[in-house]
Design a protein around this motif. Structure first.
Motif: not given
Ligand SMILES: [Mg+2]
Ligand SMILES: Nc1nc2c(ncn2[C@@H]2O[C@H](COP(=O)(O)OP(=O)(O)OP(=O)(O)O)[C@@H](O)[C@H]2O)c(=O)[nH]1
Length: 615
Positions: A20-22, A40-42, A60-62
């Motif tokens: 997702k973050t990528a 990784v994403t908090v 939005l990145d979740l």
């Molecule tokens: Mg992430």
């Protein structure tokens, strides 16, 4: 209504580690942290971009979640956003549901659960490059038909890998409720049915991952390999970085001497030479070392090895009241305790999470490297041990080990003091191994280097100048004997602190350095350099390197005591502030400060007294 007139709100939801973050980074051009493990994403992150047709999109990145039944604080964000109950956020216009195409069996379940919310959705099959390489065949048309939502293939790590998604965003978003799901049969059964219809898995099952795991997850061999990996990391940071560091340090010192010779005698020259070059320069020298440490951590993060290490360490860590879940937050704390403490949001049990937060500052953060390196190079002889190891590297390793062992010990004590709220089984998804991409490593290192340089030119610079000022003024009275710094404000404060720190062997110069070190640990080194440079300038006008100065001035016992002090001391106000924020309690922040301070004093006392008695 034209496409440009409104902003489309979308949210990237899906299981952890599906990219997702990528995707977020690729779409928005940002550089949020991406790594090959779950959690990784908090925090939610927001970004803006325009589609090729000019539609404005807010994305939005979740944090990743396996289901809407959140167990940990980071997953709760995702759950609340999808349900439209997250404070300060409206429901997104479109849920972009991301899955790892190589892991559909695990990830599709969440998609089906999300579908029941009855919101407009698209399904993104990410990591399609990996899926194709493994020979996984996915009939997207059929999947699209069965799920009743658009299905899009992406490769988030490739430029242009998100074109299909961008094109889909340019079409009108499906109307809410269009994908309402009435099938209330078991989600697992539904996933199996979907997979049977739309996905063909390759016959070959013996994958490289499995073969590697046979070694790396072996209960005995695995632990040995882990120990070797960790040991190599510390040995490298000390032994391999040294030549570059010396070159770098030499350059800074030479420049300082040049500039100093060029300036007229007086306060400006003292500020530039004693404050900037001696103080800041001493900290700057550590850039190569810190980058090497980060290169190791980044490569480990991308490799997919970390969750395996967490799995291996789960059992030993349980003995001390932690679980394998704490491993990644604690490992991140080697870089800095702040992201480490934030990473604990992916830990389910509140007690486990609190314990991890309280012991995270014991992991040796990179800001302590300058202090360790300085003292080791001044006091520990450069010797070979057993032909292969270097004694200085071994001492460095011992200091890191002392931090780790103390963290486990502290966790054990915390476990005794607090009632347990039940056992938590360790459920970890083991990602595929991946060779770290040089480009990603370079970007990661560049980010780190710029953070370091911003620290140096921001807080460290201002504190060093302030300290130079306090160490220079007021000047000595007429006919004064002894070094001028004794009469300065800093000198007086240092002398005033000495009685408290004398039992652990600290000199008044060290006492002075402890204060600005509260803001950032590296400043302690800059401060020592400045204080010694000012003290020395009376008889020796050229600013000297710090290491020989302290080697001449301190006993070995004092040096060891200071090293041990820094294993424990909570000398970082930002860490305390983050503990307060993450636990939402002044009491916990107070407990952390107090126990770390007490441990530091006690350990230094024992070290100093033993070392003095020994000689
Ligand atoms: Mg992430
Ligand atoms: N080969 C390949 N790797 C990818 C792709 N997308 C992401 N990755 C890698 O997958 C891993 C996870 O990516 P992230 O973007 O951190 O995953 P995430 O979904 O944000 O994970 P959480 O924040 O933990 O929920 C990283 O190692 C990425 O480099 C892709 O399309 N192909």
């Amino acid at each position: 209504m034209t496409a440009e007139s409104t902003t489309l709100n979308i949210a990237l939801v899906g299981s952890p580690n599906c990219g997702k973050t990528a995707l977020f980074n690729r779409l928005t051009g940002s550089r949020q942290k991406v790594a090959n493990y779950a959690g990784v994403t908090v925090e939610r992150k927001e970004g803006l971009f325009n589609t090729p047709a000019g539609r404005r999109v807010r994305v939005l990145d979740l944090p990743g979640a396996y289901s809407l039944d959140a167990n940990s604080p980071d997953e709760a964000i995702t759950r609340d956003l999808c349900r439209g109950t997250l404070a300060g956020e409206t429901r997104p216009d479109l849920l972009v549901c991301v899955v790892d195409a190589t892991n559909l069996r695990l990830h599709l379940r969440f998609v089906l659960e999300l579908r029941r919310l009855g919101q407009p959705m698209v399904l993104v099959l990410n990591l399609m490059d990996q899926a194709k390489r493994r020979g996984i065949l996915i009939d997207t048309a059929l999947l699209q038909q069965r799920l009743g939502m658009p299905v899009i293939e992406t490769v988030a790590i490739k430029s242009g890998g998100t074109q299909a998604l961008l094109a889909a965003l340019d079409e009108e978003a499906p109307a809410p409720g269009a994908v309402e799901d009435t099938d209330d049969s078991d989600l697992h059964a539904q996933v199996s049915a979907l997979l049977a219809e739309a996905v063909t898995m390759p016959d070959r099952t013996d994958r490289l991952d499995d073969r590697l795991d046979r070694w790396l997850l072996h209960p005995v061999l695995g632990l040995v390999i882990l120990a070797v990996v960790m040991f190599l990391m510390f040995q490298a940071v000390f032994a391999w970085a040294a030549p570059v560091q010396n070159l770098f340090g030499g350059g800074i010192a030479a420049l300082g001497a040049q500039v100093g010779a060029w300036l007229p005698e007086g306060p400006v020259r003292s500020l530039v030479q004693d404050g900037l070059f001696s103080g800041l320069g001493t900290v700057m020298e550590f850039l190569p070392q810190i980058l090497l440490l980060f290169a190791f951590i980044l490569a480990l993060e991308e490799s997919g090895y970390l969750p395996r290490a967490a799995f291996l360490l789960d059992r030993p860590m349980r003995a001390s009241g932690l679980t394998g879940r704490s491993f990644i937050p604690l490992l991140s704390s080697f870089a800095c305790a702040i992201p480490g403490i934030m990473a604990t949001r992916s830990i389910q049990g509140p007690r486990d999470r609190l314990t991890t937060i309280l012991v995270a500052p014991l992991m040796t953060c990179s800001a302590r490297l300058p202090v360790y390196t300085l003292l080791i190079s001044a006091f520990i002889p450069r010797q070979e041990v057993l032909g292969v190891f270097n004694l200085q590297g071994l001492v460095m390793f011992a200091l890191y080990a002392a931090g780790i062992v103390s963290a486990l010990g502290a966790a054990w004590v915390i476990k005794l003091l607090r009632r347990d709220d039940g056992e938590h089984v360790l459920l970890l998804e083991l990602p595929s191994y991946r060779l770290p991409q040089l480009r990603d490593l370079a970007i990661g290192l560049w980010e780190r280097a710029s953070i370091f340089l911003r620290r140096v030119t921001g807080i460290i610079l201002s504190l060093t100048v302030l300290l130079w000022f306090l160490s220079t003024y007021p000047g000595p009275p007429e006919g004064a004997v002894g070094p001028a710094i004794d009469y300065s404000l800093a000198g007086r404060i240092g002398h005033w602190m000495v009685p408290f720190f004398a039992p652990i062997g600290f000199t008044w110069q060290i006492c002075i350095a402890l204060i600005p070190g509260l803001a950032a640990r590296e400043v302690a080194v800059a401060a020592l350099a400045t204080v010694y440079a000012i003290s020395a300038s009376g008889d020796d006008a050229a600013a000297q390197a710090l290491s020989p100065l302290i080697a001449a001035d301190w006993s070995v016992a004092t040096a060891l005591s200071l090293l041990v002090w820094y294993v424990y001391a909570p000398q970082c106000l930002s860490t305390i502030a983050v503990i307060k924020r993450e636990t939402n309690s002044w009491k916990q922040a107070g407990i952390a400060t107090f126990y770390l301070f007490a441990l530091a004093y006690l350990a230094s006392f024992i070290t100093y007294q033993t070392a003095v008695a020994w000689r």
